[in-house]
Design a protein around this motif. Structure first.
Motif, PDB file in Angstrom:
ATOM      1  N   ALA A  72      13.966   4.885  -0.025  1.00  0.00           N
ATOM      2  CA  ALA A  72      15.154   5.744   0.076  1.00  0.00           C
ATOM      3  C   ALA A  72      15.266   6.651  -1.154  1.00  0.00           C
ATOM      4  CB  ALA A  72      16.413   4.890   0.227  1.00  0.00           C
ATOM      5  N   ARG A  73      14.971   6.108  -2.344  1.00  0.00           N
ATOM      6  CA  ARG A  73      15.027   6.934  -3.568  1.00  0.00           C
ATOM      7  C   ARG A  73      13.944   8.009  -3.543  1.00  0.00           C
ATOM      8  NH1 ARG A  73      15.925   3.810  -9.071  1.00  0.00           N
ATOM      9  NH2 ARG A  73      16.307   5.955  -9.694  1.00  0.00           N
ATOM     10  N   TYR A  74      12.782   7.655  -3.035  1.00  0.00           N
ATOM     11  CA  TYR A  74      11.689   8.628  -2.922  1.00  0.00           C
ATOM     12  C   TYR A  74      12.067   9.746  -1.952  1.00  0.00           C
ATOM     13  CZ  TYR A  74       7.077  10.511  -1.777  1.00  0.00           C
ATOM     14  OH  TYR A  74       6.012  11.346  -1.552  1.00  0.00           O
ATOM     15  N   ASP A  75      12.633   9.351  -0.802  1.00  0.00           N
ATOM     16  CA  ASP A  75      13.070  10.347   0.188  1.00  0.00           C
ATOM     17  C   ASP A  75      14.170  11.238  -0.379  1.00  0.00           C
ATOM     18  OD1 ASP A  75      11.254   9.410   2.029  1.00  0.00           O
ATOM     19  OD2 ASP A  75      12.702   8.156   3.102  1.00  0.00           O
ATOM     20  N   GLU A 133       0.834  -1.207   0.000  1.00  0.00           N
ATOM     21  CA  GLU A 133       0.000   0.000   0.000  1.00  0.00           C
ATOM     22  C   GLU A 133       0.866   1.253   0.000  1.00  0.00           C
ATOM     23  OE1 GLU A 133      -2.532  -0.446   3.379  1.00  0.00           O
ATOM     24  OE2 GLU A 133      -3.758  -1.995   2.412  1.00  0.00           O
ATOM     25  N   GLU A 134       1.985   1.211   0.723  1.00  0.00           N
ATOM     26  CA  GLU A 134       2.895   2.357   0.754  1.00  0.00           C
ATOM     27  C   GLU A 134       3.544   2.560  -0.620  1.00  0.00           C
ATOM     28  OE1 GLU A 134       5.112   5.634   2.203  1.00  0.00           O
ATOM     29  OE2 GLU A 134       3.213   4.722   2.754  1.00  0.00           O
ATOM     30  N   ILE A 135       3.877   1.476  -1.305  1.00  0.00           N
ATOM     31  CA  ILE A 135       4.443   1.574  -2.657  1.00  0.00           C
ATOM     32  C   ILE A 135       3.415   2.169  -3.612  1.00  0.00           C
ATOM     33  CG2 ILE A 135       5.269   0.239  -4.643  1.00  0.00           C
ATOM     34  CD1 ILE A 135       6.585  -1.652  -2.586  1.00  0.00           C
ATOM     35  N   GLU A 136       2.154   1.781  -3.473  1.00  0.00           N
ATOM     36  CA  GLU A 136       1.099   2.380  -4.306  1.00  0.00           C
ATOM     37  C   GLU A 136       0.987   3.877  -4.033  1.00  0.00           C
ATOM     38  OE1 GLU A 136      -2.403   0.104  -3.460  1.00  0.00           O
ATOM     39  OE2 GLU A 136      -1.711  -1.621  -4.621  1.00  0.00           O
ATOM     40  N   ARG A 137       1.100   4.270  -2.763  1.00  0.00           N
ATOM     41  CA  ARG A 137       1.043   5.697  -2.415  1.00  0.00           C
ATOM     42  C   ARG A 137       2.244   6.438  -2.995  1.00  0.00           C
ATOM     43  NH1 ARG A 137       3.037   9.532   0.517  1.00  0.00           N
ATOM     44  NH2 ARG A 137       4.683   8.237   1.388  1.00  0.00           N
ATOM     45  N   ILE A 138       3.432   5.844  -2.880  1.00  0.00           N
ATOM     46  CA  ILE A 138       4.641   6.463  -3.431  1.00  0.00           C
ATOM     47  C   ILE A 138       4.504   6.626  -4.936  1.00  0.00           C
ATOM     48  CG2 ILE A 138       7.094   6.003  -3.933  1.00  0.00           C
ATOM     49  CD1 ILE A 138       7.319   4.868  -1.073  1.00  0.00           C
ATOM     50  N   ARG A 139       3.971   5.623  -5.625  1.00  0.00           N
ATOM     51  CA  ARG A 139       3.787   5.711  -7.075  1.00  0.00           C
ATOM     52  C   ARG A 139       2.799   6.807  -7.431  1.00  0.00           C
ATOM     53  NH1 ARG A 139       0.541   4.809 -10.707  1.00  0.00           N
ATOM     54  NH2 ARG A 139      -0.959   3.718  -9.428  1.00  0.00           N
ATOM     55  N   ARG A 140       1.696   6.870  -6.699  1.00  0.00           N
ATOM     56  CA  ARG A 140       0.654   7.876  -6.976  1.00  0.00           C
ATOM     57  C   ARG A 140       1.184   9.296  -6.737  1.00  0.00           C
ATOM     58  NH1 ARG A 140      -2.430   6.646  -3.194  1.00  0.00           N
ATOM     59  NH2 ARG A 140      -2.197   8.489  -1.937  1.00  0.00           N
ATOM     60  N   VAL A 141       1.866   9.497  -5.605  1.00  0.00           N
ATOM     61  CA  VAL A 141       2.402  10.829  -5.279  1.00  0.00           C
ATOM     62  C   VAL A 141       3.522  11.196  -6.259  1.00  0.00           C
ATOM     63  CG1 VAL A 141       3.648  12.162  -3.528  1.00  0.00           C
ATOM     64  CG2 VAL A 141       1.714  10.728  -2.862  1.00  0.00           C
ATOM     65  N   SER A 142       4.363  10.235  -6.611  1.00  0.00           N
ATOM     66  CA  SER A 142       5.438  10.504  -7.573  1.00  0.00           C
ATOM     67  C   SER A 142       4.863  10.887  -8.928  1.00  0.00           C
ATOM     68  CB  SER A 142       6.356   9.288  -7.718  1.00  0.00           C
ATOM     69  OG  SER A 142       7.044   9.039  -6.517  1.00  0.00           O
ATOM     70  N   ASP A 143       3.800  10.222  -9.340  1.00  0.00           N
ATOM     71  CA  ASP A 143       3.140  10.558 -10.607  1.00  0.00           C
ATOM     72  C   ASP A 143       2.618  11.990 -10.565  1.00  0.00           C
ATOM     73  OD1 ASP A 143       2.057  10.219 -13.154  1.00  0.00           O
ATOM     74  OD2 ASP A 143       0.191   9.374 -12.388  1.00  0.00           O
ATOM     75  N   GLN A 144       1.992  12.355  -9.465  1.00  0.00           N
ATOM     76  CA  GLN A 144       1.464  13.715  -9.305  1.00  0.00           C
ATOM     77  C   GLN A 144       2.604  14.738  -9.320  1.00  0.00           C
ATOM     78  OE1 GLN A 144      -1.493  14.287  -6.210  1.00  0.00           O
ATOM     79  NE2 GLN A 144      -0.492  16.192  -5.646  1.00  0.00           N
ATOM     80  N   LEU A 145       3.705  14.425  -8.644  1.00  0.00           N
ATOM     81  CA  LEU A 145       4.842  15.338  -8.610  1.00  0.00           C
ATOM     82  C   LEU A 145       5.540  15.431  -9.970  1.00  0.00           C
ATOM     83  CD1 LEU A 145       6.186  14.555  -5.045  1.00  0.00           C
ATOM     84  CD2 LEU A 145       5.167  16.693  -5.834  1.00  0.00           C
ATOM     85  N   CYS A 146       5.486  14.355 -10.758  1.00  0.00           N
ATOM     86  CA  CYS A 146       6.019  14.422 -12.126  1.00  0.00           C
ATOM     87  C   CYS A 146       5.261  15.478 -12.925  1.00  0.00           C
ATOM     88  CB  CYS A 146       5.895  13.067 -12.825  1.00  0.00           C
ATOM     89  SG  CYS A 146       7.148  11.873 -12.356  1.00  0.00           S
ATOM     90  N   PHE A 152      11.684  16.306 -11.858  1.00  0.00           N
ATOM     91  CA  PHE A 152      10.788  15.469 -12.665  1.00  0.00           C
ATOM     92  C   PHE A 152      11.454  14.130 -12.972  1.00  0.00           C
ATOM     93  CE2 PHE A 152      10.082  13.917 -16.969  1.00  0.00           C
ATOM     94  CZ  PHE A 152       8.752  13.550 -16.901  1.00  0.00           C
ATOM     95  N   THR A 153      12.720  14.178 -13.382  1.00  0.00           N
ATOM     96  CA  THR A 153      13.439  12.946 -13.737  1.00  0.00           C
ATOM     97  C   THR A 153      13.550  12.008 -12.534  1.00  0.00           C
ATOM     98  OG1 THR A 153      14.697  14.141 -15.411  1.00  0.00           O
ATOM     99  CG2 THR A 153      15.614  12.046 -14.664  1.00  0.00           C
ATOM    100  N   MET A 154      13.859  12.564 -11.354  1.00  0.00           N
ATOM    101  CA  MET A 154      13.983  11.727 -10.154  1.00  0.00           C
ATOM    102  C   MET A 154      12.654  11.069  -9.797  1.00  0.00           C
ATOM    103  SD  MET A 154      16.640  13.659  -7.574  1.00  0.00           S
ATOM    104  CE  MET A 154      15.908  15.277  -7.615  1.00  0.00           C
ATOM    105  N   TYR A 155      11.569  11.855  -9.818  1.00  0.00           N
ATOM    106  CA  TYR A 155      10.261  11.284  -9.474  1.00  0.00           C
ATOM    107  C   TYR A 155       9.784  10.296 -10.539  1.00  0.00           C
ATOM    108  CZ  TYR A 155       9.635  14.204  -5.373  1.00  0.00           C
ATOM    109  OH  TYR A 155       9.767  14.789  -4.136  1.00  0.00           O
ATOM    110  N   ALA A 156      10.137  10.532 -11.791  1.00  0.00           N
ATOM    111  CA  ALA A 156       9.753   9.592 -12.856  1.00  0.00           C
ATOM    112  C   ALA A 156      10.432   8.239 -12.641  1.00  0.00           C
ATOM    113  CB  ALA A 156      10.111  10.172 -14.221  1.00  0.00           C
ATOM    114  N   GLU A 157      11.691   8.264 -12.210  1.00  0.00           N
ATOM    115  CA  GLU A 157      12.398   7.006 -11.922  1.00  0.00           C
ATOM    116  C   GLU A 157      11.754   6.276 -10.742  1.00  0.00           C
ATOM    117  OE1 GLU A 157      16.470   8.139 -11.367  1.00  0.00           O
ATOM    118  OE2 GLU A 157      16.752   8.593 -13.498  1.00  0.00           O
ATOM    119  N   VAL A 158      11.378   7.022  -9.705  1.00  0.00           N
ATOM    120  CA  VAL A 158      10.719   6.411  -8.538  1.00  0.00           C
ATOM    121  C   VAL A 158       9.376   5.810  -8.964  1.00  0.00           C
ATOM    122  CG1 VAL A 158       9.632   6.900  -6.310  1.00  0.00           C
ATOM    123  CG2 VAL A 158      11.872   7.862  -6.835  1.00  0.00           C
ATOM    124  N   LYS A 159       8.607   6.565  -9.756  1.00  0.00           N
ATOM    125  CA  LYS A 159       7.300   6.088 -10.225  1.00  0.00           C
ATOM    126  C   LYS A 159       7.457   4.809 -11.052  1.00  0.00           C
ATOM    127  CE  LYS A 159       4.076   7.324 -13.755  1.00  0.00           C
ATOM    128  NZ  LYS A 159       3.757   8.302 -14.782  1.00  0.00           N
TER     129      LYS A 159
END
Length: 196
Positions: free
Chosen positions: A137-140, A11-24, A107-114
């Motif tokens: 760690a990459r998200y942080d 669930e945390e990975i899904e949240r990280i993906r969703r937030v990273s997508d939004q931040l992209c 953008f590039t960093m968050y795209a890699e995390v996503k």
């Protein structure tokens, strides 16, 4: 023995993906905005600089034929030179080019995390704890090192992202639909008094 991530980690990975997508989306929009401003300012400064240079070499007698008789050509050249100087100060103080590049890096960093989160979520097996920790760690790091989204623009950029996602879903069903009309349809649907 490999320690597997629990359901909460998925669930945390899904949240990280969703937030990273939004931040992209947010960082891409900010990067585009600052890059456009920098380009426009560069063009204006270059054109005005070329104009000032050209006017400096023109005989004042010729300029009297082009300009009204009451206007002194030296003053016109001086005013254009002052405008170029002021725009150059704006250019150096705003640093729109640097800000655009910083948001592009974010953008590039968050795209890699996503992308990595998507890979982890797509795997049917349990997610190893070390993979979850590496992603977190990459998200942080992206949050710590990357440019921030201004608080005053957060909601507008979130709206832009969610609108983009909704339009994308609608285009999946109707690929020939006009994007402009689809945006209008969403605007009416979400703001009409009787919409739920």
């Amino acid at each position: 023995m490999t320690i597997e991530a629990d359901i909460g980690s998925r669930e945390e990975i899904e949240r990280i993906r969703r937030v990273s997508d939004q931040l992209c989306t947010a960082h891409a929009a900010l990067s585009d905005r600052f890059s456009r401003r920098a380009l426009l300012l560069d063009i204006v400064v270059l054109v005005l600089s070329a104009l000032v240079t050209a006017l400096a070499f023109v005989d004042p007698k010729v300029l009297h034929h082009v300009m009204p008789a009451t206007v002194d050509p030296a003053i016109v050249v001086g005013v254009f030179g002052l405008v170029v100087f002021c725009l150059t100060l704006v250019q150096s103080k705003t640093d729109w080019r640097g800000r655009g590049e910083a948001h592009k890096r974010s953008f590039t960093m968050y795209a890699e995390v996503k992308r990595e989160a998507g890979y982890l979520l797509a795997s049917s097996s349990d997610i190893p704890s070390r993979e979850f920790q590496r992603l977190a760690a990459r998200y942080d790091m992206a949050s710590d090192v990357g440019s921030g989204v201004p608080e005053s623009e957060f909601l507008r950029l979130k709206q832009k992202h969610l609108t983009k996602v909704e339009i994308s879903k609608l285009l999946d069903k109707k690929p020939g639909a006009s994007i402009w009309l689809t945006k209008l349809k969403l605007l009416i649907r979400d703001n009409w008094p009787w919409s739920s």
